[in-house]
Enzyme design. Structure first.
Site, PDB file in Angstrom:
ATOM      1  N   LYS A   1       0.807  -1.227   0.000  1.00 51.04           N
ATOM      2  CA  LYS A   1       0.000   0.000   0.000  1.00 51.04           C
ATOM      3  C   LYS A   1       0.838   1.275   0.000  1.00 51.04           C
ATOM      4  CE  LYS A   1      -4.301  -1.650   2.071  1.00 51.04           C
ATOM      5  NZ  LYS A   1      -5.323  -1.386   3.093  1.00 51.04           N
TER       6      LYS A   1
ATOM      7  N   ASP B   1     -10.098   3.329   1.983  1.00 52.07           N
ATOM      8  CA  ASP B   1     -10.249   2.718   3.318  1.00 52.07           C
ATOM      9  C   ASP B   1     -10.953   3.663   4.295  1.00 52.07           C
ATOM     10  OD1 ASP B   1      -9.176   0.186   2.904  1.00 52.07           O
ATOM     11  OD2 ASP B   1      -7.128   0.817   3.348  1.00 52.07           O
TER      12      ASP B   1
HETATM   13  P1  NAP Z   1       0.078  -2.770  10.787  1.00 54.71           P
HETATM   14  O1  NAP Z   1       0.393  -1.588   9.914  1.00 54.71           O
HETATM   15  O2  NAP Z   1       1.001  -3.933  10.827  1.00 54.71           O
HETATM   16  O3  NAP Z   1      -0.122  -2.201  12.286  1.00 54.71           O
HETATM   17  C1  NAP Z   1      -0.233  -3.038  13.353  1.00 54.71           C
HETATM   18  C2  NAP Z   1      -0.532  -2.229  14.653  1.00 54.71           C
HETATM   19  O4  NAP Z   1      -0.921  -3.169  15.634  1.00 54.71           O
HETATM   20  C3  NAP Z   1       0.654  -1.466  15.195  1.00 54.71           C
HETATM   21  O5  NAP Z   1       0.190  -0.291  15.802  1.00 54.71           O
HETATM   22  C4  NAP Z   1       1.212  -2.438  16.246  1.00 54.71           C
HETATM   23  O6  NAP Z   1       1.863  -1.813  17.340  1.00 54.71           O
HETATM   24  C5  NAP Z   1      -0.041  -3.075  16.758  1.00 54.71           C
HETATM   25  N1  NAP Z   1       0.238  -4.414  17.293  1.00 54.71           N
HETATM   26  C6  NAP Z   1       0.608  -5.504  16.565  1.00 54.71           C
HETATM   27  N2  NAP Z   1       0.774  -6.557  17.405  1.00 54.71           N
HETATM   28  C7  NAP Z   1       0.520  -6.118  18.653  1.00 54.71           C
HETATM   29  C8  NAP Z   1       0.518  -6.737  19.934  1.00 54.71           C
HETATM   30  N3  NAP Z   1       0.820  -8.037  20.094  1.00 54.71           N
HETATM   31  N4  NAP Z   1       0.199  -5.984  21.012  1.00 54.71           N
HETATM   32  C9  NAP Z   1      -0.119  -4.680  20.873  1.00 54.71           C
HETATM   33  N5  NAP Z   1      -0.142  -4.036  19.686  1.00 54.71           N
HETATM   34  C10 NAP Z   1       0.175  -4.751  18.586  1.00 54.71           C
HETATM   35  O7  NAP Z   1      -1.334  -3.385  10.391  1.00 54.71           O
HETATM   36  P2  NAP Z   1      -2.528  -2.663   9.639  1.00 54.71           P
HETATM   37  O8  NAP Z   1      -2.345  -2.756   8.180  1.00 54.71           O
HETATM   38  O9  NAP Z   1      -2.725  -1.322  10.265  1.00 54.71           O
HETATM   39  O10 NAP Z   1      -3.769  -3.626   9.978  1.00 54.71           O
HETATM   40  C11 NAP Z   1      -4.281  -3.748  11.290  1.00 54.71           C
HETATM   41  C12 NAP Z   1      -5.510  -4.644  11.274  1.00 54.71           C
HETATM   42  O11 NAP Z   1      -6.574  -4.017  10.557  1.00 54.71           O
HETATM   43  C13 NAP Z   1      -5.299  -6.002  10.602  1.00 54.71           C
HETATM   44  O12 NAP Z   1      -5.967  -6.971  11.360  1.00 54.71           O
HETATM   45  C14 NAP Z   1      -5.976  -5.843   9.261  1.00 54.71           C
HETATM   46  O13 NAP Z   1      -6.454  -7.070   8.760  1.00 54.71           O
HETATM   47  C15 NAP Z   1      -7.139  -4.932   9.632  1.00 54.71           C
HETATM   48  N6  NAP Z   1      -7.650  -4.177   8.469  1.00 54.71           N
HETATM   49  C16 NAP Z   1      -8.957  -4.327   8.174  1.00 54.71           C
HETATM   50  C17 NAP Z   1      -9.481  -3.621   7.114  1.00 54.71           C
HETATM   51  C18 NAP Z   1     -10.934  -3.787   6.764  1.00 54.71           C
HETATM   52  O14 NAP Z   1     -11.328  -3.438   5.653  1.00 54.71           O
HETATM   53  N7  NAP Z   1     -11.747  -4.268   7.683  1.00 54.71           N
HETATM   54  C19 NAP Z   1      -8.678  -2.747   6.362  1.00 54.71           C
HETATM   55  C20 NAP Z   1      -7.331  -2.612   6.710  1.00 54.71           C
HETATM   56  C21 NAP Z   1      -6.832  -3.358   7.782  1.00 54.71           C
HETATM   57  P3  NAP Z   1       3.440  -1.406  17.280  1.00 54.71           P
HETATM   58  O15 NAP Z   1       3.494  -0.088  16.554  1.00 54.71           O
HETATM   59  O16 NAP Z   1       3.821  -1.308  18.717  1.00 54.71           O
HETATM   60  O17 NAP Z   1       4.145  -2.522  16.544  1.00 54.71           O
END
Ligand code: NAP
Length: 289
Positions: free
Chosen positions: A73, A109
């Site tokens: 992305k 999004d």
């Molecule tokens: P990302 O960029 O990898 O961000 C992950 C975030 O989660 C970071 O802030 C990270 O914290 C935190 N995190 C990860 N593991 C953790 C843990 N064990 N404990 C506490 N915090 C933790 O991921 P993303 O792309 O933003 O996606 C996040 C979620 O949204 C995913 O599940 C994705 O499938 C979902 N999503 C859904 C849609 C939809 O259309 N429904 C669209 C986009 C994304 P740190 O900064 O401390 O590492």
């Protein structure tokens, strides 16, 4: 029933790595077939090092557009000739449109999240206090959406507090609206959770296949008055959502955001309003618990 693929059939697809678990092909092919459009939507696994060549190749092959998902992305931002305002603000592209010899980069999004809130929960963020858990790409799209929709206060709580602070200062710089950064420690979170109208879980914790992982904050701290939104849609009810529901909160999973961001991309590619109910029906059974 899908029409046969012929020399006139137009092409769409989703660029990601991996993409075999993406629900977008099922969702968009159902919509295209439902409207009788002569277009097919393909899963396109592309390694990060090959993204530029793949996108230019798609342009050469006459694709009309594509979705872009993890991990491409942010990189897709640099491949577009022109960017939509949301893509620029969020710093990521989830939709490419190939038109008039140009590559246009959009991000649906944020708008998809807002539509889901409004259509599925009748929730208008204007004047509301909102808390986002996580500070990654999805959290950024949600934060931009909530700020643009006129939230009174947007708090961002993240395990790595510096990332929350970066996101908050980016919102201040780009939109002139103060957002506040927090850690996910109970002492800092509890007073905010007491007054939050909306809590958005934007980390991947609890997502299939790690369904049993403990939520990143203690759901006992939630106020029953809050709407709790988990961006995860597989499983349909994460442990976090279940505990929030048991606490008395209204809850919503991320399926609606997925459907609405897809519907907006569909309109950008085809110029036709997407059949949202058909799209939702096509994927609901694929994520049953
Ligand atoms: P990302 O960029 O990898 O961000 C992950 C975030 O989660 C970071 O802030 C990270 O914290 C935190 N995190 C990860 N593991 C953790 C843990 N064990 N404990 C506490 N915090 C933790 O991921 P993303 O792309 O933003 O996606 C996040 C979620 O949204 C995913 O599940 C994705 O499938 C979902 N999503 C859904 C849609 C939809 O259309 N429904 C669209 C986009 C994304 P740190 O900064 O401390 O590492």
């Amino acid at each position: 029933m899908s029409p046969a693929v012929t020399g006139k059939t137009k092409l769409l697809g989703v660029l990601g790595y991996p993409v075999e678990h993406s629900l977008s092909p099922a969702m968009h092919n159902a919509a295209l077939a439902g409207l009788g459009l002569d277009v097919v939507y393909l899963p396109l696994p592309v390694r990060p090092a090959d993204l530029g060549r793949a996108v230019r190749g798609m342009q050469a092959l006459g694709f009309i557009g594509a979705n872009v998902t993890i991990p491409h992305k942010e990189a897709a931002l640099t491949l577009a000739d022109e960017l939509g305002a949301e893509a620029r603000l969020i710093g990521a592209v989830n939709t490419l449109v190939f038109r008039g010899g140009k590559i246009l980069g959009h991000n649906t999004d944020a708008a998809g999240f807002l539509l889901s809130l409004r259509e599925e929960a009748d929730f208008d963020p204007a004047g509301k206090t909102c808390l986002i858990l996580g500070a990654g790409g999805a959290a950024r799209a949600v934060a931009v959406a909530l700020v643009q929709a006129g939230s009174r206060a947007v708090y961002i709580a993240n395990r790595t507090r510096e990332r929350a602070a970066e996101l908050a200062s980016g919102l201040q710089r780009d939109l002139g609206v103060p957002a506040r950064a927090l850690s996910i420690e109970e002492g800092e979170l509890a007073p905010v959770l007491e007054q939050a109208d909306l809590v958005v879980q934007a980390s991947p914790v609890g997502m299939h296949p790690h369904r049993g992982a403990p939520p990143i904050i203690d759901p006992a701290l939630l106020s029953p008055a809050a709407l709790v939104y988990d961006l995860i849609y597989n499983p349909p009810e994460t442990t976090f959502l279940r505990l929030a529901r048991e606490k008395g909160c209204r809850t919503l999973n991320g399926l609606g955001m997925l459907v609405y961001q897809g519907a907006m991309a569909f309109k950008l590619w085809t110029g036709v309003s997407a059949p949202v109910a058909v799209m939702r029906a096509a994927i609901t059974d694929l994520v049953r618990s």
